[in-house]
Design a protein around this motif. Structure first.
Motif, PDB file in Angstrom:
ATOM      1  N   UNK A 167      76.217  13.752 -39.128  1.00  0.00           N
ATOM      2  CA  UNK A 167      74.806  13.742 -39.519  1.00  0.00           C
ATOM      3  C   UNK A 167      74.723  13.627 -41.029  1.00  0.00           C
ATOM      4  N   UNK A 168      74.380  12.445 -41.526  1.00  0.00           N
ATOM      5  CA  UNK A 168      74.249  12.236 -42.968  1.00  0.00           C
ATOM      6  C   UNK A 168      72.958  12.880 -43.469  1.00  0.00           C
ATOM      7  N   UNK A 169      73.016  13.479 -44.647  1.00  0.00           N
ATOM      8  CA  UNK A 169      71.827  14.057 -45.276  1.00  0.00           C
ATOM      9  C   UNK A 169      71.144  13.068 -46.203  1.00  0.00           C
ATOM     10  N   UNK A 170      71.654  11.841 -46.253  1.00  0.00           N
ATOM     11  CA  UNK A 170      70.995  10.779 -46.998  1.00  0.00           C
ATOM     12  C   UNK A 170      71.436  10.670 -48.444  1.00  0.00           C
ATOM     13  N   UNK A 171      70.991   9.616 -49.124  1.00  0.00           N
ATOM     14  CA  UNK A 171      71.398   9.368 -50.516  1.00  0.00           C
ATOM     15  C   UNK A 171      71.056  10.508 -51.461  1.00  0.00           C
ATOM     16  N   UNK A 172      69.956  11.213 -51.184  1.00  0.00           N
ATOM     17  CA  UNK A 172      69.549  12.301 -52.084  1.00  0.00           C
ATOM     18  C   UNK A 172      70.548  13.454 -52.057  1.00  0.00           C
ATOM     19  N   UNK A 173      71.392  13.520 -51.032  1.00  0.00           N
ATOM     20  CA  UNK A 173      72.427  14.556 -50.945  1.00  0.00           C
ATOM     21  C   UNK A 173      73.766  14.064 -51.472  1.00  0.00           C
ATOM     22  N   UNK A 174      73.771  12.887 -52.093  1.00  0.00           N
ATOM     23  CA  UNK A 174      75.001  12.373 -52.695  1.00  0.00           C
ATOM     24  C   UNK A 174      76.062  11.978 -51.697  1.00  0.00           C
ATOM     25  N   UNK A 175      75.654  11.613 -50.500  1.00  0.00           N
ATOM     26  CA  UNK A 175      76.620  11.208 -49.485  1.00  0.00           C
ATOM     27  C   UNK A 175      77.150  12.346 -48.642  1.00  0.00           C
ATOM     28  N   UNK A 176      76.629  13.563 -48.858  1.00  0.00           N
ATOM     29  CA  UNK A 176      77.080  14.733 -48.095  1.00  0.00           C
ATOM     30  C   UNK A 176      76.414  14.734 -46.719  1.00  0.00           C
ATOM     31  N   UNK A 177      77.100  15.297 -45.748  1.00  0.00           N
ATOM     32  CA  UNK A 177      76.546  15.392 -44.408  1.00  0.00           C
ATOM     33  C   UNK A 177      77.307  16.388 -43.570  1.00  0.00           C
ATOM     34  N   UNK A 178      76.864  16.592 -42.342  1.00  0.00           N
ATOM     35  CA  UNK A 178      77.440  17.598 -41.458  1.00  0.00           C
ATOM     36  C   UNK A 178      78.208  16.936 -40.311  1.00  0.00           C
ATOM     37  N   UNK A 179      79.303  17.571 -39.915  1.00  0.00           N
ATOM     38  CA  UNK A 179      79.944  17.291 -38.637  1.00  0.00           C
ATOM     39  C   UNK A 179      79.335  18.248 -37.618  1.00  0.00           C
ATOM     40  N   UNK A 180      78.896  17.720 -36.490  1.00  0.00           N
ATOM     41  CA  UNK A 180      78.281  18.562 -35.477  1.00  0.00           C
ATOM     42  C   UNK A 180      78.920  18.351 -34.111  1.00  0.00           C
ATOM     43  N   UNK A 181      78.809  19.405 -33.311  1.00  0.00           N
ATOM     44  CA  UNK A 181      79.244  19.366 -31.916  1.00  0.00           C
ATOM     45  C   UNK A 181      78.094  19.898 -31.071  1.00  0.00           C
ATOM     46  N   UNK A 182      77.566  19.043 -30.199  1.00  0.00           N
ATOM     47  CA  UNK A 182      76.417  19.412 -29.373  1.00  0.00           C
ATOM     48  C   UNK A 182      75.252  19.919 -30.229  1.00  0.00           C
ATOM     49  N   UNK A 183      75.051  19.267 -31.386  1.00  0.00           N
ATOM     50  CA  UNK A 183      73.926  19.598 -32.238  1.00  0.00           C
ATOM     51  C   UNK A 183      74.109  20.803 -33.130  1.00  0.00           C
ATOM     52  N   UNK A 184      75.295  21.394 -33.160  1.00  0.00           N
ATOM     53  CA  UNK A 184      75.565  22.574 -33.976  1.00  0.00           C
ATOM     54  C   UNK A 184      76.634  22.224 -35.006  1.00  0.00           C
ATOM     55  N   UNK A 185      76.448  22.677 -36.242  1.00  0.00           N
ATOM     56  CA  UNK A 185      77.340  22.306 -37.339  1.00  0.00           C
ATOM     57  C   UNK A 185      78.676  23.031 -37.238  1.00  0.00           C
ATOM     58  N   UNK A 186      79.772  22.246 -37.322  1.00  0.00           N
ATOM     59  CA  UNK A 186      81.128  22.803 -37.234  1.00  0.00           C
ATOM     60  C   UNK A 186      81.929  22.561 -38.512  1.00  0.00           C
ATOM     61  N   UNK A 187      81.440  21.683 -39.402  1.00  0.00           N
ATOM     62  CA  UNK A 187      82.112  21.374 -40.669  1.00  0.00           C
ATOM     63  C   UNK A 187      81.186  20.439 -41.440  1.00  0.00           C
ATOM     64  N   UNK A 188      81.640  19.991 -42.601  1.00  0.00           N
ATOM     65  CA  UNK A 188      80.840  19.076 -43.409  1.00  0.00           C
ATOM     66  C   UNK A 188      81.751  18.042 -44.053  1.00  0.00           C
TER      67      UNK A 188
END
Length: 257
Positions: free
Chosen positions: A37-58
């Motif tokens: 799940x990318x947080x978009x350009x405003x987050x500098x390319x940062x985003x989350x890894x998710x499993x079944x909609x829940x964050x497990x890493x970034x």
């Protein structure tokens, strides 16, 4: 075992710095079934890894000049500035921060033996741990485990307990509060071989360590240590992703009632 009731000193967050975030997202999607799940350009390319909609890493791009791709473990801090002062007093170094991050604060450090880690002062944390394809353990590999334990005790008040492991003395770490066994989250081991460098290594729980090894090979990663049984622990393998970030997987032994 690691949970999501995060207290001071608990591993609370985990992110991967990668030279190619698209390739990293594809790799971990193939190996662990994670969605990115990318947080978009405003987050500098940062985003989350998710499993079944829940964050497990970034996941994010490398931001430090000369940095190599690596996983970074974040520990809960009640006072980021105080932790940074303790790092400096203990002969570690401050690489980033302390700085504001949303409603919280973070800082990134290097311990006296060269292992990188970070702290997070926030209500945010991983939403799933200690189940298949999520973080279950973190392990510090350093030349001098005893010195490392003293350093981190000065930061977080961690407790440690020695246990015998094949060819070494292993130190199990736990947070300073509550039952020591229930509060355990990781361990400290001496470096294995001349080529290994000091680092924190994340372990992800898996249902089949051998199948993960096959998936890693098939998706451009490498196998540092093939899957092997560790008495009283489970089946473990050490691996790298295509960017050479090191991680491990563990199929834990069934719990005994």
């Amino acid at each position: 075992m690691l949970g999501t009731d995060f207290r001071a000193g608990s591993p609370v967050w985990l992110d991967l710095g990668s030279p190619d975030t698209d390739a990293a997202a594809a790799f971990y999607g193939a190996v662990f079934g994670w969605q990115h799940l990318s947080l978009g350009p405003e987050a500098g390319g940062y985003g989350f890894f998710q499993r079944d909609g829940r964050t497990v890493a970034a996941l994010g791009p490398l931001t430090e000049e000369g940095a190599a791709s690596a996983w970074t473990t974040y520990f809960r801090s009640d006072d980021t500035e105080a932790t940074a002062a303790a790092v400096t007093a203990g002969d570690g170094s401050v690489r980033v921060g302390p700085m504001r991050m949303g409603e919280g604060r973070l800082a990134q450090f290097t311990d006296p033996q060269g292992a990188r880690f970070a702290v997070l002062e926030s209500r945010m944390g991983l939403e799933r741990t200690s189940e298949d394809n999520t973080l279950v353990w973190v392990e510090l590999h350093v030349p001098d485990p005893e010195a490392a334990i003293r350093f981190y005790q000065g930061l977080f008040g961690w407790r440690s307990q020695e246990m015998r492991a094949p060819g070494m003395t292993y130190r199990v770490l736990s947070i300073r509060e509550g039952d020591q066994q229930e509060g355990s989250f990781g361990g400290v081991a001496p470096l294995q071989g001349e080529q290994e460098t000091a680092r924190w290594v994340p372990y992800f729980a898996v249902a089949d360590a051998d199948a993960v090894v096959t998936a890693v090979r098939g998706n451009g990663g490498t196998v540092l240590m093939p899957a092997a049984n560790v008495p009283d622990v489970g089946r473990i393998a050490w691996l790298t992703d295509p960017g050479q970030a090191v991680f491990a997987v563990l199929k834990p032994n069934p719990r005994q009632n």
